[in-house]
Design an enzyme around this catalytic site. Structure first.
Site, PDB file in Angstrom:
ATOM      1  N   CYS A 216      -7.388  20.513  96.286  1.00 53.15           N
ATOM      2  CA  CYS A 216      -6.409  20.716  95.221  1.00 53.15           C
ATOM      3  C   CYS A 216      -6.866  21.803  94.249  1.00 53.15           C
ATOM      4  O   CYS A 216      -6.054  22.347  93.508  1.00 53.15           O
ATOM      5  CB  CYS A 216      -6.174  19.397  94.481  1.00 53.15           C
TER       6      CYS A 216
ATOM      7  N   ARG B 254     -20.329   1.035 100.304  1.00 51.02           N
ATOM      8  CA  ARG B 254     -20.379   0.090  99.185  1.00 51.02           C
ATOM      9  C   ARG B 254     -20.176  -1.346  99.663  1.00 51.02           C
ATOM     10  O   ARG B 254     -20.639  -2.296  99.039  1.00 51.02           O
ATOM     11  CB  ARG B 254     -19.315   0.447  98.134  1.00 51.02           C
TER      12      ARG B 254
ATOM     13  N   SER C  57     -16.145  16.860 101.581  1.00 51.66           N
ATOM     14  CA  SER C  57     -15.677  16.393 100.277  1.00 51.66           C
ATOM     15  C   SER C  57     -15.351  17.554  99.339  1.00 51.66           C
ATOM     16  O   SER C  57     -15.766  17.571  98.196  1.00 51.66           O
ATOM     17  CB  SER C  57     -16.753  15.502  99.658  1.00 51.66           C
TER      18      SER C  57
ATOM     19  N   TYR D 293       2.617   4.667  70.556  1.00 48.28           N
ATOM     20  CA  TYR D 293       3.269   5.711  69.754  1.00 48.28           C
ATOM     21  C   TYR D 293       2.476   6.078  68.512  1.00 48.28           C
ATOM     22  O   TYR D 293       2.032   5.216  67.756  1.00 48.28           O
ATOM     23  CB  TYR D 293       4.682   5.265  69.326  1.00 48.28           C
TER      24      TYR D 293
HETATM   25  P1  FAD Z   1      -8.040  16.754 104.473  1.00 42.59           P
HETATM   26  O1  FAD Z   1      -8.468  16.477 103.083  1.00 42.59           O
HETATM   27  O2  FAD Z   1      -7.318  18.024 104.726  1.00 42.59           O
HETATM   28  O3  FAD Z   1      -9.318  16.677 105.381  1.00 42.59           O
HETATM   29  C1  FAD Z   1      -9.234  16.823 106.758  1.00 42.59           C
HETATM   30  C2  FAD Z   1     -10.521  17.435 107.255  1.00 42.59           C
HETATM   31  O4  FAD Z   1     -10.657  17.093 108.613  1.00 42.59           O
HETATM   32  C3  FAD Z   1     -10.529  18.951 107.191  1.00 42.59           C
HETATM   33  O5  FAD Z   1     -11.599  19.402 106.383  1.00 42.59           O
HETATM   34  C4  FAD Z   1     -10.693  19.384 108.632  1.00 42.59           C
HETATM   35  O6  FAD Z   1     -11.563  20.493 108.749  1.00 42.59           O
HETATM   36  C5  FAD Z   1     -11.310  18.154 109.255  1.00 42.59           C
HETATM   37  N1  FAD Z   1     -11.035  18.011 110.695  1.00 42.59           N
HETATM   38  C6  FAD Z   1      -9.826  18.020 111.303  1.00 42.59           C
HETATM   39  N2  FAD Z   1      -9.942  17.800 112.623  1.00 42.59           N
HETATM   40  C7  FAD Z   1     -11.264  17.648 112.855  1.00 42.59           C
HETATM   41  C8  FAD Z   1     -12.008  17.400 114.041  1.00 42.59           C
HETATM   42  N3  FAD Z   1     -11.422  17.265 115.202  1.00 42.59           N
HETATM   43  N4  FAD Z   1     -13.352  17.303 113.920  1.00 42.59           N
HETATM   44  C9  FAD Z   1     -13.959  17.449 112.707  1.00 42.59           C
HETATM   45  N5  FAD Z   1     -13.294  17.692 111.570  1.00 42.59           N
HETATM   46  C10 FAD Z   1     -11.960  17.773 111.637  1.00 42.59           C
HETATM   47  N6  FAD Z   1      -2.568  16.841  96.909  1.00 42.59           N
HETATM   48  C11 FAD Z   1      -2.347  16.302  95.692  1.00 42.59           C
HETATM   49  O7  FAD Z   1      -2.110  15.102  95.598  1.00 42.59           O
HETATM   50  N7  FAD Z   1      -2.395  17.070  94.565  1.00 42.59           N
HETATM   51  C12 FAD Z   1      -2.682  18.404  94.599  1.00 42.59           C
HETATM   52  O8  FAD Z   1      -2.738  19.070  93.560  1.00 42.59           O
HETATM   53  C13 FAD Z   1      -2.892  19.000  95.857  1.00 42.59           C
HETATM   54  N8  FAD Z   1      -3.169  20.317  95.964  1.00 42.59           N
HETATM   55  C14 FAD Z   1      -3.440  20.852  97.193  1.00 42.59           C
HETATM   56  C15 FAD Z   1      -3.754  22.210  97.269  1.00 42.59           C
HETATM   57  C16 FAD Z   1      -4.050  22.773  98.506  1.00 42.59           C
HETATM   58  C17 FAD Z   1      -4.357  24.226  98.587  1.00 42.59           C
HETATM   59  C18 FAD Z   1      -4.038  21.958  99.673  1.00 42.59           C
HETATM   60  C19 FAD Z   1      -4.389  22.566 101.005  1.00 42.59           C
HETATM   61  C20 FAD Z   1      -3.724  20.623  99.604  1.00 42.59           C
HETATM   62  C21 FAD Z   1      -3.418  20.061  98.358  1.00 42.59           C
HETATM   63  N9  FAD Z   1      -3.079  18.709  98.243  1.00 42.59           N
HETATM   64  C22 FAD Z   1      -2.840  18.167  97.014  1.00 42.59           C
HETATM   65  C23 FAD Z   1      -2.973  17.842  99.427  1.00 42.59           C
HETATM   66  C24 FAD Z   1      -4.250  17.048  99.622  1.00 42.59           C
HETATM   67  O9  FAD Z   1      -5.340  17.906  99.560  1.00 42.59           O
HETATM   68  C25 FAD Z   1      -4.189  16.352 100.964  1.00 42.59           C
HETATM   69  O10 FAD Z   1      -3.085  15.491 100.948  1.00 42.59           O
HETATM   70  C26 FAD Z   1      -5.435  15.541 101.265  1.00 42.59           C
HETATM   71  O11 FAD Z   1      -6.570  16.349 101.207  1.00 42.59           O
HETATM   72  C27 FAD Z   1      -5.327  14.903 102.654  1.00 42.59           C
HETATM   73  O12 FAD Z   1      -6.505  14.275 102.981  1.00 42.59           O
HETATM   74  P2  FAD Z   1      -6.952  14.109 104.508  1.00 42.59           P
HETATM   75  O13 FAD Z   1      -8.249  13.412 104.470  1.00 42.59           O
HETATM   76  O14 FAD Z   1      -5.853  13.562 105.283  1.00 42.59           O
HETATM   77  O15 FAD Z   1      -7.124  15.604 105.007  1.00 42.59           O
END
Ligand code: FAD
Length: 563
Positions: free
Chosen positions: A42, A21, A38, A426
């Site tokens: 959650c 963007r 993507s 409210y």
């Molecule tokens: P992620 O979203 O986990 O993405 C990281 C990605 O990087 C992964 O897909 C992984 O495969 C990829 N990756 C890692 N290393 C490499 C590499 N070397 N090469 C290529 N790809 C790689 N948070 C909330 O706020 N509310 C909620 O209700 C909530 N519910 C959740 C429920 C579950 C089951 C889980 C697992 C998490 C939940 N969370 C929730 C937490 C939230 O999803 C995470 O805080 C958030 O997704 C973190 O974002 P991120 O980009 O750091 O990591």
């Protein structure tokens, strides 16, 4: 400009979209190890429970749609396995073929997330043991449930993911047991508030084994056995391990980035790592908690998304700063909502802060409008400065709204007593003319201006029972007879003025009622009649939840379960 992004979910996808963007000409490549970009982490527990029925709902974007709308090149099943900061290249492995290739970058954003903690213990790699992080993990778990039709599940760990799984597995008809090392679930809550969560889970047939730890697992013919530190074992058809996450830092290590708590990536408030042109965001980075001022790890989707955006801003020349993470979160536990922000009482005390706390049980909306339900609100603030430190709210409707209001107040550095001033929308179906958040402000204001003294459930044992103080329950006779605290006499509030002579002058009076409102009024009557008066914070309902849990903890398990 060529920007490479490792990890294509919360932080990574947010950074990529913002980059586009801001800069139509940038070349943007996302590498994602799993088969999906993507995706909705959650939402994963709800697919297991069948609330989200369609697997395709779990992915918000596909590589094709990212390309079509944003011209972002998202490469799934490709893992970045090394970073060379000097040459500004990464080594990528195509997971399907094992082929390696290199890609150069001008800027690199790491958003690899956090991985479930899997301690080295016997049986940890059993096929009947699951962890939950990716869509693949979810599909594996769902297929196992659909095909093997397990009757029982053992959940190790009682944090957010564990509790969401517990609910969803109960929805699928499994018997669920949670094993948790501390004496409470949900570490972000204080023990007293967590007891409400314990009660809700037990009412819904979830068995809790608190103060228990698992030492190993063993496959059996018809399931899996977990061994506990106590020497006991528990058999189940499957095990779900949700004992926390740790930053996925293998790339950060390979790139020589400075690491912090639990090996997380150290970044500044522009999301820059210690190495030039490498940014890091999301669960893998160490953040500052603005309430405590201390470094922390907080794994939440909102912060990851915002940090991704801030990294993109800075790459594109916008001076953007991350304000830190307080940890505002919300979770559904069956029909109940549990939300918290900032520091818990125990975290604030551990940080050496001198605190006070209020607990109240207001109605979610005007009590005369149908459907109003009580919520329990706990607010922690610093003595003297009245800085808001944290809040925990548990109830049904309107919990998330109140928590978000307090969170916003904290972000704006509003003092605790000023919650009384907030002008909140409210109408009877939504709130009361004095909203629960205002009510909390009134109580804090009364305490701070010496119009109200209070005492808490954990101070009760210290209040003398030798007759030197008066313990007074101002609920109705019927409520009192139903159950009351040993040693409390009953004078219903409406009779109090006429029966003041029954109270011995010169003795302090400790007053309780059901929710804290009648006892507050009683205290005002008493104070204006020359008595020193203390109001029980949270009311008898709150006291019962905490004391039942304590009795239950002492007598062992199971307790209060309705199977
Ligand atoms: P992620 O979203 O986990 O993405 C990281 C990605 O990087 C992964 O897909 C992984 O495969 C990829 N990756 C890692 N290393 C490499 C590499 N070397 N090469 C290529 N790809 C790689 N948070 C909330 O706020 N509310 C909620 O209700 C909530 N519910 C959740 C429920 C579950 C089951 C889980 C697992 C998490 C939940 N969370 C929730 C937490 C939230 O999803 C995470 O805080 C958030 O997704 C973190 O974002 P991120 O980009 O750091 O990591």
């Amino acid at each position: 400009m060529k920007v490479l992004i490792v990890g294509g979910v919360a932080g990574g996808a947010s950074a990529a979209a913002r980059l586009r963007r801001l800069d139509e000409s940038a070349q943007i490549i996302i590498f994602e190890r799993s088969s999906f970009v993507s995706y909705a982490n959650c939402g994963l527990p709800y697919y297991i429970g069948g609330v989200i029925e369609d697997e395709s709902e779990l992915s918000l974007q596909a590589p094709e749609s990212l390309w079509k709308r944003f011209r972002i090149d998202a490469r799934t099943r490709q893992e970045v396995c090394a970073v060379d900061p000097a040459g500004k290249t990464v080594t990528v492995c195509r997971l399907d073929s094992g082929e390696l290739y290199q890609e150069s970058y001008d800027k690199l954003i790491l958003s690899p997330g956090a991985k479930p903690v899997k301690p080295d213990m016997p049986g940890i790699n059993s096929e009947k043991l699951f962890t939950l992080r990716t869509v693949e993990d979810t599909l594996r778990m769902r297929r196992y449930i659909d095909s093997r039709k397990p009757g029982s599940a053992l959940l190790v760990g009682g944090g957010y993911i564990g509790l969401e799984l517990a609910e969803n597995l109960r929805e699928r008809g499994l018997r669920v047991t949670i094993v948790q090392q501390p004496d409470q679930l949900m570490n972000t809550l204080d023990y007293d508030m967590a007891t409400l969560v314990h009660a809700k889970l037990r009412q819904n047939g979830v068995e809790l084994r608190l103060n228990s730890n698992v030492t190993g697992f063993e496959d059996s013919e018809d399931g899996i056995k977990a061994f506990l530190g106590s020497g006991e074992s528990i058999s189940a058809d499957m095990v779900l391990l949700a004992i926390g996450v740790s930053p996925d830092n293998s790339l950060a290590l390979s790139a020589g980035l400075e690491l912090g708590i639990k090996g997380s990536i150290v970044v500044n408030d522009r999301m820059e790592s210690s190495v030039p042109d490498i940014y890091a965001v999301g669960d893998a980075v160490q953040i500052k908690n603005p309430v405590s001022g201390q470094d922390a790890l907080i794994s939440l989707a909102g912060p990851a998304n915002k940090q991704g955006r801030i990294a993109a801003d800075n790459i594109c020349g916008i001076d953007s700063h991350y304000a830190g993470t307080m940890g505002s979160s919300v979770i559904k536990i069956f029909d109940m909502t549990v939300a918290s922000t900032g520091l818990s009482e125990k975290a604030a005390r551990a940080a050496g802060l001198e605190i006070d706390r209020v607990v109240l049980s207001p109605s979610s909306h005007a009590s005369y409008y149908p459907g109003a339900k009580n919520m329990t609100v706990k607010i922690i603030y610093e003595k003297g400065s009245l800085k808001l430190l944290g809040a925990q709210i548990i109830g049904y409707e309107g919990v998330d709204k109140r928590l978000d209001i307090i969170s916003a107040a904290m972000s704006g550095a509003l003092k605790a007593d000023r919650l009384k001033e907030l002008e909140l929308a409210y109408a009877p179906p939504y709130s009361s003319a004095k909203d629960p958040v205002n009510m909390a402000g009134f109580i804090i204001d009364n305490i701070e201006n010496a119009r109200l003294g209070q005492f808490h459930w954990d101070e009760l044992p210290g209040i003398s029972n030798d007759g030197s103080v008066i313990r007074l329950d101002v609920r109705t006779r019927a409520e009192y007879e139903l159950s009351h605290i040993e040693g409390f006499i009953n004078i219903p509030l409406d009779d109090l003025r006429e029966r003041l002579s029954e109270l011995e002058r010169g003795k302090p009076v400790y007053v309780i009622c059901q929710s804290g409102i009648r006892s507050y009024i009683a205290c005002r009557v008493l104070a204006q009649n020359g008595f020193e008066c203390y109001n029980f914070s949270g009311g008898y309902g709150f006291y019962r939840a905490v004391s039942e849990e304590r009795l239950c903890g002492e007598s062992g398990y199971p307790c209060g379960m309705e199977k």
